[in-house]
Design a protein around this motif. Structure first.
Motif, PDB file in Angstrom:
ATOM      1  N   PRO A   1       0.810  -1.443   0.096  1.00  0.00           N
ATOM      2  CA  PRO A   1      -0.053   0.146   0.013  1.00  0.00           C
ATOM      3  C   PRO A   1       0.660   1.295   0.092  1.00  0.00           C
ATOM      4  O   PRO A   1       2.045   1.354   0.235  1.00  0.00           O
ATOM      5  N   SER A   2       0.099   2.302  -0.492  1.00  0.00           N
ATOM      6  CA  SER A   2       0.982   3.762  -0.600  1.00  0.00           C
ATOM      7  C   SER A   2       0.259   4.471   0.273  1.00  0.00           C
ATOM      8  O   SER A   2      -1.061   4.466   0.434  1.00  0.00           O
ATOM      9  N   ASP A   3       0.858   5.547   0.898  1.00  0.00           N
ATOM     10  CA  ASP A   3       0.405   6.631   1.534  1.00  0.00           C
ATOM     11  C   ASP A   3      -0.373   7.831   0.639  1.00  0.00           C
ATOM     12  O   ASP A   3      -1.086   8.669   1.030  1.00  0.00           O
ATOM     13  N   ASP A   4      -0.171   7.855  -0.717  1.00  0.00           N
ATOM     14  CA  ASP A   4      -0.619   8.709  -1.688  1.00  0.00           C
ATOM     15  C   ASP A   4      -1.712   8.289  -2.174  1.00  0.00           C
ATOM     16  O   ASP A   4      -2.587   9.030  -2.936  1.00  0.00           O
ATOM     17  N   PHE A   5      -2.111   7.095  -2.226  1.00  0.00           N
ATOM     18  CA  PHE A   5      -3.296   6.560  -3.154  1.00  0.00           C
ATOM     19  C   PHE A   5      -3.656   5.269  -2.439  1.00  0.00           C
ATOM     20  O   PHE A   5      -2.968   4.491  -1.794  1.00  0.00           O
ATOM     21  N   MET A   6      -5.006   4.847  -2.841  1.00  0.00           N
ATOM     22  CA  MET A   6      -5.416   3.530  -2.799  1.00  0.00           C
ATOM     23  C   MET A   6      -6.702   3.354  -3.552  1.00  0.00           C
ATOM     24  O   MET A   6      -7.478   4.232  -3.830  1.00  0.00           O
ATOM     25  N   SER A   7      -6.678   2.014  -4.138  1.00  0.00           N
ATOM     26  CA  SER A   7      -7.507   1.799  -4.976  1.00  0.00           C
ATOM     27  C   SER A   7      -7.780   0.074  -5.025  1.00  0.00           C
ATOM     28  O   SER A   7      -6.995  -0.213  -5.053  1.00  0.00           O
ATOM     29  N   LEU A   8      -9.263  -0.025  -5.131  1.00  0.00           N
ATOM     30  CA  LEU A   8      -9.688  -1.703  -5.178  1.00  0.00           C
ATOM     31  C   LEU A   8     -10.882  -1.758  -6.058  1.00  0.00           C
ATOM     32  O   LEU A   8     -11.795  -0.898  -6.266  1.00  0.00           O
ATOM     33  N   PRO A   9     -10.902  -2.849  -6.797  1.00  0.00           N
ATOM     34  CA  PRO A   9     -12.092  -3.057  -7.562  1.00  0.00           C
ATOM     35  C   PRO A   9     -13.202  -3.348  -6.938  1.00  0.00           C
ATOM     36  O   PRO A   9     -13.169  -3.824  -5.311  1.00  0.00           O
ATOM     37  N   LEU A  10     -14.372  -3.439  -7.326  1.00  0.00           N
ATOM     38  CA  LEU A  10     -15.680  -3.690  -6.698  1.00  0.00           C
ATOM     39  C   LEU A  10     -15.768  -5.102  -6.675  1.00  0.00           C
ATOM     40  O   LEU A  10     -15.288  -6.055  -7.393  1.00  0.00           O
ATOM     41  N   GLU A  11     -16.281  -5.931  -5.664  1.00  0.00           N
ATOM     42  CA  GLU A  11     -16.478  -7.206  -5.563  1.00  0.00           C
ATOM     43  C   GLU A  11     -17.308  -7.930  -6.398  1.00  0.00           C
ATOM     44  O   GLU A  11     -17.100  -8.970  -6.772  1.00  0.00           O
TER      45      GLU A  11
ATOM     46  N   ASN B   1     -17.598  -6.611  -9.463  1.00  0.00           N
ATOM     47  CA  ASN B   1     -17.062  -6.532 -10.933  1.00  0.00           C
ATOM     48  C   ASN B   1     -15.459  -6.035 -10.768  1.00  0.00           C
ATOM     49  O   ASN B   1     -15.318  -4.664 -10.334  1.00  0.00           O
ATOM     50  N   ILE B   2     -14.475  -6.752 -10.879  1.00  0.00           N
ATOM     51  CA  ILE B   2     -13.168  -6.395 -10.946  1.00  0.00           C
ATOM     52  C   ILE B   2     -12.724  -5.281 -11.986  1.00  0.00           C
ATOM     53  O   ILE B   2     -11.678  -4.913 -11.975  1.00  0.00           O
ATOM     54  N   PHE B   3     -13.519  -5.260 -13.174  1.00  0.00           N
ATOM     55  CA  PHE B   3     -13.123  -4.181 -14.052  1.00  0.00           C
ATOM     56  C   PHE B   3     -13.682  -2.734 -13.579  1.00  0.00           C
ATOM     57  O   PHE B   3     -13.409  -1.714 -14.306  1.00  0.00           O
ATOM     58  N   GLU B   4     -14.488  -2.711 -12.699  1.00  0.00           N
ATOM     59  CA  GLU B   4     -14.672  -1.323 -11.843  1.00  0.00           C
ATOM     60  C   GLU B   4     -13.872  -1.025 -10.798  1.00  0.00           C
ATOM     61  O   GLU B   4     -14.078  -1.794  -9.710  1.00  0.00           O
ATOM     62  N   TRP B   5     -13.269   0.071 -10.704  1.00  0.00           N
ATOM     63  CA  TRP B   5     -12.236   0.036  -9.511  1.00  0.00           C
ATOM     64  C   TRP B   5     -12.647   1.622  -9.020  1.00  0.00           C
ATOM     65  O   TRP B   5     -13.198   2.304  -9.442  1.00  0.00           O
ATOM     66  N   GLN B   6     -12.685   1.773  -7.706  1.00  0.00           N
ATOM     67  CA  GLN B   6     -12.476   2.862  -6.923  1.00  0.00           C
ATOM     68  C   GLN B   6     -11.162   3.340  -6.349  1.00  0.00           C
ATOM     69  O   GLN B   6     -10.546   2.545  -6.019  1.00  0.00           O
ATOM     70  N   PHE B   7     -11.191   4.518  -6.351  1.00  0.00           N
ATOM     71  CA  PHE B   7      -9.775   5.002  -5.900  1.00  0.00           C
ATOM     72  C   PHE B   7      -9.778   6.324  -5.368  1.00  0.00           C
ATOM     73  O   PHE B   7     -10.900   7.045  -5.074  1.00  0.00           O
ATOM     74  N   ALA B   8      -8.691   6.642  -4.534  1.00  0.00           N
ATOM     75  CA  ALA B   8      -8.700   7.968  -3.732  1.00  0.00           C
ATOM     76  C   ALA B   8      -7.136   8.249  -3.846  1.00  0.00           C
ATOM     77  O   ALA B   8      -6.325   7.432  -3.701  1.00  0.00           O
TER      78      ALA B   8
END
Length: 306
Positions: free
Chosen positions: A29-39, A41-48
């Motif tokens: 993991p990084s302190d600058d970003f985080m991103s994971l796919p929806l359970e 649908n792995i082709f849809e990701w959420q990030f910050a």
């Protein structure tokens, strides 16, 4: 992601690649970003992503959505911001060299992690009228950075919202405090920029356009440097790219001129000048002599005698 592995065909190249990226994102993991796919649908990701340091975005937490194509990683993803930020429109697919708007720039060696690092680097750059871009004042962006920490944006299904909230909590635990921005200083910078634009000569428009093109190359080089520092990533642009070659050539030319200085006249140049002057003098004397002979009446005799 065990349920996803059972749900999707792991022999599919896109699925296999995405599952590898998910594991890498979780294990490193990084302190600058985080991103994971929806359970579901792995082709849809959420990030910050966190706002880049030493900018008006610093301390902000900016959420977004990534859509990966079925041909991933051979085709680029699309990006959409959900948090108001003053640089990109929300709920609009933004135009970047790492997005599906410019598939010619995308490289299969890049990943979601690579794209997020690049997105952070793009935030403080000049939008130049790109699709989905905004150009808010610094103080407005700073205010939005403070507001972005209060709560995660509301978007999509309850399952998606749960993932958004989890990512927000993680990013909030890693985010630095929002630094104070001097409003008078920001206003002064904006006024100075407007004055410079107003005083610009029309004939310099071509030079400005060329400068912006070179600046975009430099931005690209900075992004590549940041991406290269990300663990497990390959440098997407080979060494010896356009910008470094140009800089080296210009530097060598300047050094050569400084060493050589003004060119002194050479001896051959002086002799050539002397002979040219003598030849010109002889030609003038011959011309005057012919005029004298013609005027004195000897011209006809001379002609007959010849």
């Amino acid at each position: 992601m065990e349920s996803s592995e059972n749900k999707y065909n792991v022999k599919n190249p896109a699925v296999k690649r995405i599952l590898q990226e998910v594991k890498e994102m979780q294990s490193n993991p990084s302190d600058d970003f985080m991103s994971l796919p929806l359970e579901e649908n792995i082709f849809e990701w959420q990030f910050a992503i966190s706002g880049p340091r030493d900018t008006e975005f610093e301390g902000g937490i900016y959420h977004g959505r990534i859509q990966l194509p079925a041909e991933y990683p051979f085709k680029p993803p699309s990006f959409m911001l959900l948090t108001p930020n003053g640089r990109f429109e929300t709920q609009t697919k933004i135009c970047l060299s790492i997005s599906n708007h410019h598939p010619e720039h995308w490289q299969p060696s890049w990943s979601v992690r690579t794209a997020l690092v690049a997105l952070i680097a793009f935030m403080p750059t000049n939008p130049n009228g790109a699709l989905g871009s905004l150009d808010y004042k610094k103080e407005e962006r700073h205010a939005l950075a403070i507001k972005s920490r209060e709560a995660a944006p509301k978007f999509g299904t309850p399952e998606r919202q749960k993932l958004i909230d989890e990512i927000h909590e993680y990013m909030l635990s890693k985010a630095p405090p929002v630094p104070q921005l001097n409003p008078s200083q920001a206003s002064k910078e904006n006024a100075t920029n407007k004055e410079d634009d107003a005083n610009q000569n029309p004939q310099d428009a071509g030079a400005v356009a060329a400068g912006e093109a070179i600046a975009s190359l430099d931005v690209g080089d900075r992004i590549v440097e940041e991406v290269d520092e990300a663990p497990g990533q390959l440098n997407p642009i080979p060494e010896g790219s356009v910008a470094p070659v140009r800089i080296q050539a210009e530097s060598s030319s300047v050094q050569l001129l400084r060493r050589s200085g003004p060119r002194a006249p050479r001896p051959n140049d002086e002799r050539l000048f002397t002979w040219a002057a003598v030849g010109l003098t002889i030609a003038i004397v011959v011309l005057l002599l012919k005029k004298f002979i013609k005027a004195s009446g000897y011209g006809a005799v001379f002609m007959d005698g010849s």
